[in-house]
Structures are given as C-alpha cells and as structure tokens.
Scaffold this active site. Structure first.
Site, PDB file in Angstrom:
ATOM      1  N   ALA A 150       1.188  -1.235   0.240  1.00  0.00           N
ATOM      2  CA  ALA A 150      -0.321  -0.081  -0.325  1.00  0.00           C
ATOM      3  C   ALA A 150       0.856   1.799  -0.285  1.00  0.00           C
ATOM      4  O   ALA A 150       1.724   1.120   0.629  1.00  0.00           O
ATOM      5  CB  ALA A 150      -0.950  -0.258   0.908  1.00  0.00           C
ATOM      6  N   GLU A 194       4.586  -4.776   7.051  1.00  0.00           N
ATOM      7  CA  GLU A 194       4.167  -3.972   8.474  1.00  0.00           C
ATOM      8  C   GLU A 194       4.586  -3.181   9.563  1.00  0.00           C
ATOM      9  O   GLU A 194       4.524  -2.098  10.061  1.00  0.00           O
ATOM     10  CB  GLU A 194       2.943  -4.231   8.449  1.00  0.00           C
ATOM     11  CG  GLU A 194       2.087  -3.790   6.758  1.00  0.00           C
ATOM     12  CD  GLU A 194       2.355  -5.411   5.780  1.00  0.00           C
ATOM     13  OE1 GLU A 194       2.652  -6.109   6.479  1.00  0.00           O
ATOM     14  OE2 GLU A 194       0.802  -5.156   4.966  1.00  0.00           O
ATOM     15  N   GLY A 214       0.698  -5.531   0.706  1.00  0.00           N
ATOM     16  CA  GLY A 214      -0.717  -5.460  -0.119  1.00  0.00           C
ATOM     17  C   GLY A 214      -0.452  -5.998  -1.894  1.00  0.00           C
ATOM     18  O   GLY A 214      -1.115  -6.920  -2.105  1.00  0.00           O
ATOM     19  N   GLU A 226      -0.456  -9.558  -0.357  1.00  0.00           N
ATOM     20  CA  GLU A 226      -1.921  -9.457  -0.252  1.00  0.00           C
ATOM     21  C   GLU A 226      -2.295  -9.760  -1.550  1.00  0.00           C
ATOM     22  O   GLU A 226      -3.260 -10.837  -1.467  1.00  0.00           O
ATOM     23  CB  GLU A 226      -2.534  -8.599   0.558  1.00  0.00           C
ATOM     24  CG  GLU A 226      -1.637  -8.805   1.881  1.00  0.00           C
ATOM     25  CD  GLU A 226      -2.347  -7.868   2.666  1.00  0.00           C
ATOM     26  OE1 GLU A 226      -1.499  -6.762   2.797  1.00  0.00           O
ATOM     27  OE2 GLU A 226      -2.631  -7.407   3.691  1.00  0.00           O
TER      28      GLU A 226
HETATM   29  N1  CAA Z   1       4.880   2.948  -0.907  1.00  0.00           N
HETATM   30  C1  CAA Z   1       5.095   4.091  -1.713  1.00  0.00           C
HETATM   31  N2  CAA Z   1       5.968   4.572  -2.033  1.00  0.00           N
HETATM   32  C2  CAA Z   1       6.499   3.422  -2.187  1.00  0.00           C
HETATM   33  C3  CAA Z   1       6.213   2.222  -1.734  1.00  0.00           C
HETATM   34  C4  CAA Z   1       5.364   1.746  -1.486  1.00  0.00           C
HETATM   35  N3  CAA Z   1       4.793   0.553  -0.567  1.00  0.00           N
HETATM   36  N4  CAA Z   1       6.797   1.329  -1.873  1.00  0.00           N
HETATM   37  C5  CAA Z   1       8.509   2.067  -2.868  1.00  0.00           C
HETATM   38  N5  CAA Z   1       8.283   3.635  -2.525  1.00  0.00           N
HETATM   39  C6  CAA Z   1       8.872   4.245  -3.215  1.00  0.00           C
HETATM   40  C7  CAA Z   1      10.186   4.927  -2.794  1.00  0.00           C
HETATM   41  O1  CAA Z   1       9.543   5.810  -1.859  1.00  0.00           O
HETATM   42  C8  CAA Z   1      10.730   5.834  -3.253  1.00  0.00           C
HETATM   43  O2  CAA Z   1      10.183   6.577  -4.280  1.00  0.00           O
HETATM   44  P1  CAA Z   1      10.790   7.673  -4.653  1.00  0.00           P
HETATM   45  O3  CAA Z   1      11.786   8.040  -5.449  1.00  0.00           O
HETATM   46  O4  CAA Z   1      10.054   9.261  -4.387  1.00  0.00           O
HETATM   47  O5  CAA Z   1      12.040   8.419  -3.098  1.00  0.00           O
HETATM   48  C9  CAA Z   1      10.701   4.156  -4.437  1.00  0.00           C
HETATM   49  O6  CAA Z   1       9.691   4.273  -4.621  1.00  0.00           O
HETATM   50  C10 CAA Z   1      11.784   3.775  -5.097  1.00  0.00           C
HETATM   51  O7  CAA Z   1      11.768   2.359  -3.906  1.00  0.00           O
HETATM   52  P2  CAA Z   1      13.052   2.517  -3.152  1.00  0.00           P
HETATM   53  O8  CAA Z   1      14.554   4.009  -3.426  1.00  0.00           O
HETATM   54  O9  CAA Z   1      12.683   2.487  -2.135  1.00  0.00           O
HETATM   55  O10 CAA Z   1      13.406   1.918  -3.432  1.00  0.00           O
HETATM   56  P3  CAA Z   1      14.538   0.154  -2.844  1.00  0.00           P
HETATM   57  O11 CAA Z   1      15.132  -0.506  -4.430  1.00  0.00           O
HETATM   58  O12 CAA Z   1      15.924   0.805  -2.444  1.00  0.00           O
HETATM   59  O13 CAA Z   1      14.111  -0.886  -2.089  1.00  0.00           O
HETATM   60  C11 CAA Z   1      11.809  -1.945  -0.712  1.00  0.00           C
HETATM   61  C12 CAA Z   1      13.088  -1.099  -2.468  1.00  0.00           C
HETATM   62  C13 CAA Z   1      12.672  -3.203  -0.476  1.00  0.00           C
HETATM   63  C14 CAA Z   1      10.344  -2.566  -1.700  1.00  0.00           C
HETATM   64  C15 CAA Z   1      11.695  -0.547  -0.190  1.00  0.00           C
HETATM   65  O14 CAA Z   1      11.048   0.579  -0.760  1.00  0.00           O
HETATM   66  C16 CAA Z   1      10.792  -0.446   0.395  1.00  0.00           C
HETATM   67  O15 CAA Z   1      10.859  -1.022   1.691  1.00  0.00           O
HETATM   68  N6  CAA Z   1       9.254  -0.305   0.202  1.00  0.00           N
HETATM   69  C17 CAA Z   1       8.087  -0.507   1.270  1.00  0.00           C
HETATM   70  C18 CAA Z   1       7.871  -1.854   1.392  1.00  0.00           C
HETATM   71  C19 CAA Z   1       6.243  -1.660   2.575  1.00  0.00           C
HETATM   72  O16 CAA Z   1       6.742  -1.100   3.596  1.00  0.00           O
HETATM   73  N7  CAA Z   1       5.016  -2.353   1.860  1.00  0.00           N
HETATM   74  C20 CAA Z   1       3.977  -2.349   2.862  1.00  0.00           C
HETATM   75  C21 CAA Z   1       3.581  -1.058   3.077  1.00  0.00           C
HETATM   76  S1  CAA Z   1       2.337  -0.917   3.923  1.00  0.00           S
HETATM   77  C22 CAA Z   1       0.880  -2.186   3.539  1.00  0.00           C
HETATM   78  O17 CAA Z   1       1.114  -3.164   2.471  1.00  0.00           O
HETATM   79  C23 CAA Z   1      -0.189  -2.029   4.341  1.00  0.00           C
HETATM   80  C24 CAA Z   1      -0.912  -3.262   3.714  1.00  0.00           C
HETATM   81  O18 CAA Z   1      -1.245  -4.126   4.915  1.00  0.00           O
HETATM   82  C25 CAA Z   1      -2.291  -2.718   3.562  1.00  0.00           C
END
Ligand code: CAA
Length: 263
Positions: free
Chosen positions: A66, A134, A111, A114
């Site tokens: 998400a 999460e 998500g 999921e």
């Molecule tokens: N939401 C919003 N933006 C996201 C995102 C997310 N879930 N995942 C990645 N992005 C964005 C980053 O902010 C970044 O944007 P900018 O270039 O504008 O800064 C871009 O995508 C590229 O990401 P990274 O620079 O972080 O890429 P990376 O290769 O260094 O890392 C990654 C990749 C390990 C997937 C890392 O992006 C990450 O940890 N993302 C979050 C994953 C996460 O926590 N997901 C769970 C979300 S909560 C959820 O899903 C709740 C639910 O159950 C519904």
C-alpha cells in the site's frame, strides 16, 4: 473505464492487468485501488474473458505494498476505510469466477503480497521477494494478509514472517507453497501465459465449478465441501462440455469446449 495507474489488455480470451506506477514500485494508492476495482468489475461483466493474469510494470516490483505516503496521513477512521477498500477489492479478486494467476516479477510486499495470496496461484521470477513488512512501519497487514497467509502456510510460518517483517526469496516462497514455480525473469510472463492458455482451452462451466467448490470448500467442513463437489459435478454433467469431453476421449480426438447446457 480509463485507467491511469494500471494497464488493462486482452490477448485472445486472457486479460492482463499490469499495475503501473513503476516509479513508486507500483504501490497501491486509493486511485489505483479504485481502478483495480473497476477493472475487476469489467472482467466480471465480460463472459468471454476466461483467465486473468496480474503483473507489475518495470523489472523491480510486482507491487511494493500500500502507498506508505497515503497511509502516513491516515487517522483511525480513514485507516479503517483504507483497509476496507483494499480488503474489498482483494476479496473481489479472490471471488472472481475465472482463474487469476499472479506473475510476480519483483517485490511483492504488504498489499502486493496480499494480492498474490488472493490469486488462485502464482509464478515468480528468481528476483522476486515476498513479505508482509507492515510491522516495521508500526502497523499490521490490512488487506487480508494476517488471515490468508496463516491459512495458506500455517500460523507458525505466517507469524514468523509477520512478526519480523522479513522478506523471503522466491525459492522460500516456493517451499512455503505461496508460489508454484520460480522462473528466470525473462521467461516469467511467457510461462504464465502458457499456463493461462491451457486453462483457457478448458470448459468454462467446469472451470468455474472447480474454482467455486475449492474456494467455498476450503472455508467449510469436509462433508459440506464434498456435498458441494457432488452437486457441482452433477451440474457439469448436464453441460454440453461433459458430452464433448467424454465423447472426444472415446473418439480419440481433442475436445472443443463451448460451455452450453443440454436442452
Ligand atoms: N509506498 C509508497 N512508495 C513506495 C513504496 C510504498 N509501499 N515502496 C516503494 N516506494 C517508493 C519509494 O518511496 C521510492 O520513491 P522516491 O524515488 O520518490 O523516493 C521509490 O518507490 C523506489 O523505492 P526505493 O528507493 O525504496 O527502492 P529500493 O530498491 O531502495 O527498495 C524496497 C525497495 C525494499 C521495496 C523499499 O522500497 C521498501 O521497503 N518499500 C516499502 C515496502 C513496504 O513496507 N510495504 C508495505 C506497505 S504497508 C501495506 O502494504 C499495508 C497493507 O497491508 C495494505
């Protein structure tokens, strides 16, 4: 419906949805969730669509979860509404009467994972990483992950993944039974399409019956599931496809399924 955050395309009778926010690793914001709902409704209305494939744009992510920016602005009420919106669309995906296959081409987190769990099955690229991180954000999975993951891989493995937030490799996801196959990235989509094509050639009545009976039966006791199966088996037998399939076998030819019912 016009889509901005996903690409909806058709090849023969197979629909392909590509989550398309590659700069944000295809993260699910509200607009994308609304478009996904619209695309699933469109698929539901079109009897010609026989299989759905889901994948992510770019070579890095299926869906990285998400949209954390959107989540970060939520209060208690809007967080609940956001979770319900996600659960609703993912429930719709699971409830589709046609088979849905995920082609997991990279990160499938939160998500995104999921969504994979609500598909009928998934193939993944060697580069894919799956997880429910999460907890590292101070929250818990909100689009069905606590429930579907535990049911699929068992509570102990699900709790380890959810409590640590650790990602697992495609190989580990295969071992856990989250995905069915691991492929080189360049082969992934073609291999999913090949399987979709095989499924597409089967009778649509029997396919829908098989999916429905498995899905309902998995949430019921065995006797209820078996009764459902017997009833659906009988309904299939009343269809033209059963006559065609059994005749084709006896006549040593390939069946051509049309999906009608006997008059
Ligand atoms: N939401 C919003 N933006 C996201 C995102 C997310 N879930 N995942 C990645 N992005 C964005 C980053 O902010 C970044 O944007 P900018 O270039 O504008 O800064 C871009 O995508 C590229 O990401 P990274 O620079 O972080 O890429 P990376 O290769 O260094 O890392 C990654 C990749 C390990 C997937 C890392 O992006 C990450 O940890 N993302 C979050 C994953 C996460 O926590 N997901 C769970 C979300 S909560 C959820 O899903 C709740 C639910 O159950 C519904």
């Amino acid at each position: 419906m016009k889509y901005e955050h996903l690409i909806f395309s058709m090849e023969d009778n197979i629909a392909l949805i590509t989550f398309n926010r590659p700069k944000k690793l295809n993260a699910l914001n509200s607009e994308l969730l609304d478009e996904f709902t619209g695309a699933l409704d469109q698929i539901k209305r079109d009897e010609n669509i026989r299989v759905l494939i889901l994948t992510g744009a770019g070579d890095k992510a299926f869906v990285a979860g998400a949209d954390i920016k959107e989540i970060s602005a939520c209060n208690t009420l809007s967080a609940r509404l956001f979770a319900e919106k996600g659960q609703h669309v993912i429930g719709k995906l699971q409830g589709l009467s046609i088979p849905a296959i995920a082609a997991v081409n990279g990160y499938a987190l939160g998500g995104g994972c999921e969504i994979v769990l609500a598909c009928d099955f998934a193939y993944a690229s060697e580069t894919a990483m799956l997880g429910l991180p999460e907890i590292t954000l101070g929250i818990i999975p909100g689009f069905g992950g606590t429930q579907r993951l535990a049911r699929l891989i068992g509570t102990a493995r699900a709790k380890e993944m959810i409590f640590t937030g650790n990602m697992i490799s495609a190989g580990k996801a295969l071992e856990y039974g989250i995905i069915n196959k691991v492929l080189a990235p360049e082969l992934l989509l073609d291999e999913v399409k090949k399987t979709a094509k095989i499924i597409e050639s089967m009778g649509k009545v029997s396919l829908r019956a098989a999916k429905e009976v498995i899905n309902i039966g998995m949430n019921a006791d065995l006797d209820t599931g078996l009764a459902l199966e017997a009833g659906a088996f009988a309904i299939c037998m009343a269809g033209e496809d059963a006559r065609e399939g059994t005749s084709a076998f006896l006549e040593k030819r390939k069946p051509v399924f049309k999906g009608g019912f006997r008059g």
